[in-house]
Design a protein around this motif. Structure first.
Motif, mmCIF file in Angstrom:
data_model
loop_
_atom_site.group_PDB
_atom_site.id
_atom_site.type_symbol
_atom_site.label_atom_id
_atom_site.label_comp_id
_atom_site.label_asym_id
_atom_site.label_seq_id
_atom_site.Cartn_x
_atom_site.Cartn_y
_atom_site.Cartn_z
ATOM 1 N N VAL A 135 9.708 9.171 -11.989
ATOM 2 C CA VAL A 135 9.897 9.451 -10.571
ATOM 3 C C VAL A 135 9.958 8.122 -9.828
ATOM 4 O O VAL A 135 9.124 7.245 -10.027
ATOM 5 C CB VAL A 135 8.790 10.359 -9.995
ATOM 6 N N PHE A 185 19.249 16.925 -7.483
ATOM 7 C CA PHE A 185 19.131 15.985 -6.362
ATOM 8 C C PHE A 185 19.601 14.572 -6.764
ATOM 9 O O PHE A 185 19.015 13.564 -6.357
ATOM 10 C CB PHE A 185 17.690 15.949 -5.846
ATOM 11 N N LYS A 207 15.749 8.141 -0.499
ATOM 12 C CA LYS A 207 14.435 8.437 0.092
ATOM 13 C C LYS A 207 14.592 8.985 1.514
ATOM 14 O O LYS A 207 13.890 9.919 1.914
ATOM 15 C CB LYS A 207 13.555 7.186 0.099
ATOM 16 N N LEU A 231 15.765 12.526 1.294
ATOM 17 C CA LEU A 231 14.678 13.382 0.822
ATOM 18 C C LEU A 231 13.659 13.623 1.937
ATOM 19 O O LEU A 231 13.149 14.738 2.096
ATOM 20 C CB LEU A 231 13.997 12.735 -0.389
ATOM 21 N N HIS A 265 12.539 17.170 3.269
ATOM 22 C CA HIS A 265 11.108 17.493 3.278
ATOM 23 C C HIS A 265 10.653 17.854 4.689
ATOM 24 O O HIS A 265 9.815 18.745 4.882
ATOM 25 C CB HIS A 265 10.328 16.303 2.731
ATOM 26 N N VAL A 324 5.565 15.048 -2.851
ATOM 27 C CA VAL A 324 6.912 15.191 -3.407
ATOM 28 C C VAL A 324 7.207 13.960 -4.264
ATOM 29 O O VAL A 324 6.925 12.831 -3.851
ATOM 30 C CB VAL A 324 7.981 15.293 -2.286
ATOM 31 N N TRP A 325 7.770 14.198 -5.457
ATOM 32 C CA TRP A 325 8.205 13.116 -6.333
ATOM 33 C C TRP A 325 9.668 13.370 -6.699
ATOM 34 O O TRP A 325 10.018 14.511 -7.022
ATOM 35 C CB TRP A 325 7.392 13.110 -7.634
ATOM 36 N N SER A 326 10.491 12.352 -6.679
ATOM 37 C CA SER A 326 11.898 12.563 -7.008
ATOM 38 C C SER A 326 12.482 11.349 -7.697
ATOM 39 O O SER A 326 11.870 10.271 -7.734
ATOM 40 C CB SER A 326 12.704 12.865 -5.741
ATOM 41 N N LYS A 370 15.861 15.133 -10.462
ATOM 42 C CA LYS A 370 14.685 16.006 -10.586
ATOM 43 C C LYS A 370 13.746 15.785 -9.404
ATOM 44 O O LYS A 370 13.452 14.636 -9.048
ATOM 45 C CB LYS A 370 13.960 15.643 -11.896
ATOM 46 N N VAL A 371 13.262 16.855 -8.804
ATOM 47 C CA VAL A 371 12.271 16.770 -7.727
ATOM 48 C C VAL A 371 11.108 17.697 -8.066
ATOM 49 O O VAL A 371 11.317 18.841 -8.488
ATOM 50 C CB VAL A 371 12.867 17.183 -6.362
ATOM 51 N N CYS A 424 7.482 19.207 -6.314
ATOM 52 C CA CYS A 424 6.697 19.344 -5.075
ATOM 53 C C CYS A 424 5.366 19.997 -5.399
ATOM 54 O O CYS A 424 5.332 21.020 -6.073
ATOM 55 C CB CYS A 424 7.410 20.233 -4.057
#
Lengths: 82, 82
Positions: free
Chosen positions: A78, B11, B16, B19, B23, B40-42, B48-49, B51
């Protein structure tokens, strides 16, 4: 240090105590790899486990889980955290 | 309040800033549903995301993401946190 989310399937029926034992094996093995398993979320009903982990590489993260006896190929770096 | 991890695919290339905008739509819509999107990590490379979210039910979590324009059916309640 890169951050990764890894995903395990098949932990159906694994209790908190059993998960703690499995996680402890990661903690015991992670030092030489420079890996740090920081958070774990699981559900004995779905068998899904998510681990948030930092480490020098995806390969190092994978190796610790393999040595600990619960390998997964679902390891996602990530790059963004909100 | 139950905790859930949800997963999004696709995604790829989402910055950022983009995103954060997506978000923010969750944050603007979550109140009436009693939902709280906490982390949240992406990764723009893998798309890939992940939450981490609390809410009264899986359905409430799904509804907020749907209303925000980024639905997913990969919503997993987590019962254990280490």
């Amino acid at each position: 240090m890169p951050t990764f989310m890894d995903v395990h399937d098949g932990f159906v029926g694994v209790s908190k105590e059993q998960l703690l034992e499995a996680h402890q094996r990661d903690l015991d093995l992670q030092g030489p790899e420079g890996v740090s398993y920081d958070q774990v979320w699981s559900n004995p009903s779905t068998g899904k486990v998510f681990c948030l982990v930092t480490g020098p590489s995806r390969e190092a993260v994978v190796r610790v889980h393999e040595k600990a006896g619960h390998p997964t190929d679902q390891v996602y770096e990530v790059a963004i955290e909100l």
